[in-house]
Scaffold this motif. Structure first.
Motif, mmCIF file in Angstrom:
data_model
loop_
_atom_site.group_PDB
_atom_site.id
_atom_site.type_symbol
_atom_site.label_atom_id
_atom_site.label_comp_id
_atom_site.label_asym_id
_atom_site.label_seq_id
_atom_site.Cartn_x
_atom_site.Cartn_y
_atom_site.Cartn_z
ATOM 1 N N SER A 23 0.821 -1.204 0.000
ATOM 2 C CA SER A 23 0.000 0.000 0.000
ATOM 3 C C SER A 23 0.863 1.264 0.000
ATOM 4 O O SER A 23 1.950 1.303 0.578
ATOM 5 C CB SER A 23 -0.918 0.011 1.220
ATOM 6 O OG SER A 23 -1.641 1.224 1.280
ATOM 7 N N ILE A 24 0.342 2.319 -0.641
ATOM 8 C CA ILE A 24 1.004 3.631 -0.588
ATOM 9 C C ILE A 24 0.640 4.369 0.692
ATOM 10 O O ILE A 24 1.235 5.400 1.006
ATOM 11 C CB ILE A 24 0.624 4.494 -1.806
ATOM 12 C CG1 ILE A 24 -0.891 4.767 -1.819
ATOM 13 C CG2 ILE A 24 1.080 3.843 -3.103
ATOM 14 C CD1 ILE A 24 -1.315 5.743 -2.898
ATOM 15 N N LEU A 25 -0.330 3.835 1.442
ATOM 16 C CA LEU A 25 -0.730 4.444 2.707
ATOM 17 C C LEU A 25 0.233 4.031 3.807
ATOM 18 O O LEU A 25 0.819 2.941 3.776
ATOM 19 C CB LEU A 25 -2.153 4.023 3.074
ATOM 20 C CG LEU A 25 -3.246 4.358 2.047
ATOM 21 C CD1 LEU A 25 -4.573 3.782 2.505
ATOM 22 C CD2 LEU A 25 -3.353 5.863 1.850
ATOM 23 N N THR A 26 0.387 4.901 4.786
ATOM 24 C CA THR A 26 1.305 4.601 5.884
ATOM 25 C C THR A 26 0.716 3.589 6.851
ATOM 26 O O THR A 26 1.453 2.823 7.473
ATOM 27 C CB THR A 26 1.657 5.886 6.646
ATOM 28 O OG1 THR A 26 0.438 6.505 7.111
ATOM 29 C CG2 THR A 26 2.396 6.863 5.733
ATOM 30 N N THR A 27 -0.623 3.576 6.979
ATOM 31 C CA THR A 27 -1.270 2.616 7.874
ATOM 32 C C THR A 27 -2.534 2.077 7.219
ATOM 33 O O THR A 27 -3.192 2.765 6.433
ATOM 34 C CB THR A 27 -1.673 3.260 9.220
ATOM 35 O OG1 THR A 27 -2.575 4.348 8.983
ATOM 36 C CG2 THR A 27 -0.440 3.763 9.957
ATOM 37 N N LEU A 28 -2.867 0.848 7.533
ATOM 38 C CA LEU A 28 -4.119 0.228 7.110
ATOM 39 C C LEU A 28 -4.778 -0.388 8.327
ATOM 40 O O LEU A 28 -4.122 -1.069 9.115
ATOM 41 C CB LEU A 28 -3.866 -0.856 6.062
ATOM 42 C CG LEU A 28 -3.481 -0.410 4.649
ATOM 43 C CD1 LEU A 28 -3.170 -1.632 3.791
ATOM 44 C CD2 LEU A 28 -4.601 0.394 4.017
ATOM 45 N N GLN A 29 -6.074 -0.130 8.480
ATOM 46 C CA GLN A 29 -6.810 -0.680 9.605
ATOM 47 C C GLN A 29 -7.993 -1.490 9.097
ATOM 48 O O GLN A 29 -8.704 -1.042 8.194
ATOM 49 C CB GLN A 29 -7.313 0.453 10.514
ATOM 50 C CG GLN A 29 -6.218 1.231 11.215
ATOM 51 C CD GLN A 29 -5.438 0.366 12.194
ATOM 52 O OE1 GLN A 29 -5.982 -0.540 12.799
ATOM 53 N NE2 GLN A 29 -4.157 0.656 12.341
ATOM 54 N N PRO A 30 -8.216 -2.680 9.663
ATOM 55 C CA PRO A 30 -9.396 -3.466 9.271
ATOM 56 C C PRO A 30 -10.682 -2.708 9.587
ATOM 57 O O PRO A 30 -10.770 -2.020 10.607
ATOM 58 C CB PRO A 30 -9.287 -4.734 10.118
ATOM 59 C CG PRO A 30 -7.846 -4.807 10.518
ATOM 60 C CD PRO A 30 -7.396 -3.388 10.649
#
Length: 232
Positions: A23-30
């Protein structure tokens, strides 16, 4: 839900790790589904497309009641189908109107809960289509291009809740319109401003925006003004 290792309740920890890595995002949350529900898998109970995304909108089928449909995201055209329009739906909510029952007051559709398990969902640009376990098809969202298969093309019209598609038009014979009532549908699909279904009798019906008009015939002007589900 997930634990600190990224392993989810449905065993999809590997997928989450891959998503975070790429991902290009710094964080991913379910994203948590209501009442502790967890996403359905395509190998469960003959479910087909259990997750779809389109233009800021997401739909996911949960395991509750054999297949509960949730949506979240942009909702200014009612494309979440949760019973009312708003700029956004920030957390997953149930789609309203997924029922074969017809209330006395049309406004009650907006609060009618799902009747049968949903087995497939497909999203367009600003509309959605769902298929239940009994072969019924429902649509919601923007209707300007005939996306909902109800024979309307009012630029101001939309539906904030799911509407059942009941009438499917067969090819005309000698200029006479023929309608198939409530066929059993087995597959659904959506494009930007159109949708398509496959029936148990191997017929394909499509509706919505039609850039290339049909060949000239006696019904052309009337057909173009009534954008209902049409056999291809």
């Amino acid at each position: 839900a997930s634990d600190t290792t990224g392993k989810t309740q449905d065993g999809s920890g590997g997928r989450w790790r891959d998503a975070r890595k790429n991902s290009i995002l710094t964080t991913l949350q379910p994203m948590e589904l209501p009442d502790g529900d967890i996403p359905m898998t395509t190998t469960t109970n003959n479910h087909h497309n259990v997750l779809d995304t389109s233009a800021g909108l997401t739909a996911v089928i949960g395991q509750k009641n054999g297949g509960t449909l949730y949506t979240f995201g942009i909702n200014h055209q009612g494309q979440c189908g949760v019973g009312k329009s708003s700029n956004n739906v920030w957390t997953p909510q149930c789609v309203m109107g997924l029922s074969t029952q017809v209330p006395e007051d049309e406004k009650d559709f907006a609060t009618m809960e799902q009747e049968y398990p949903i087995v497939s969902v497909a999203l367009g640009l600003q509309h959605g289509v769902a298929l239940d376990s009994e072969g019924h098809v429902y649509a919601w969202g923007k209707a300007e291009r005939g996306q909902l298969g109800q024979g309307t093309q009012d630029s101001a019209q939309r539906s904030d809740y799911a509407i059942r598609i009941r009438d499917y038009r067969l090819p005309s014979i000698d200029g006479r319109r023929r309608i198939m009532k409530d066929p059993t549908v087995t597959r659904i699909a959506s494009g930007m401003n159109h949708s398509a279904v496959l029936t148990s009798e191997n017929q394909v019906f499509v509706w919505g925006k039609n850039i290339a008009p049909p060949p000239s015939n006696l019904q052309q002007e009337e057909d173009n003004a009534n954008k209902v589900a049409i056999d291809s």
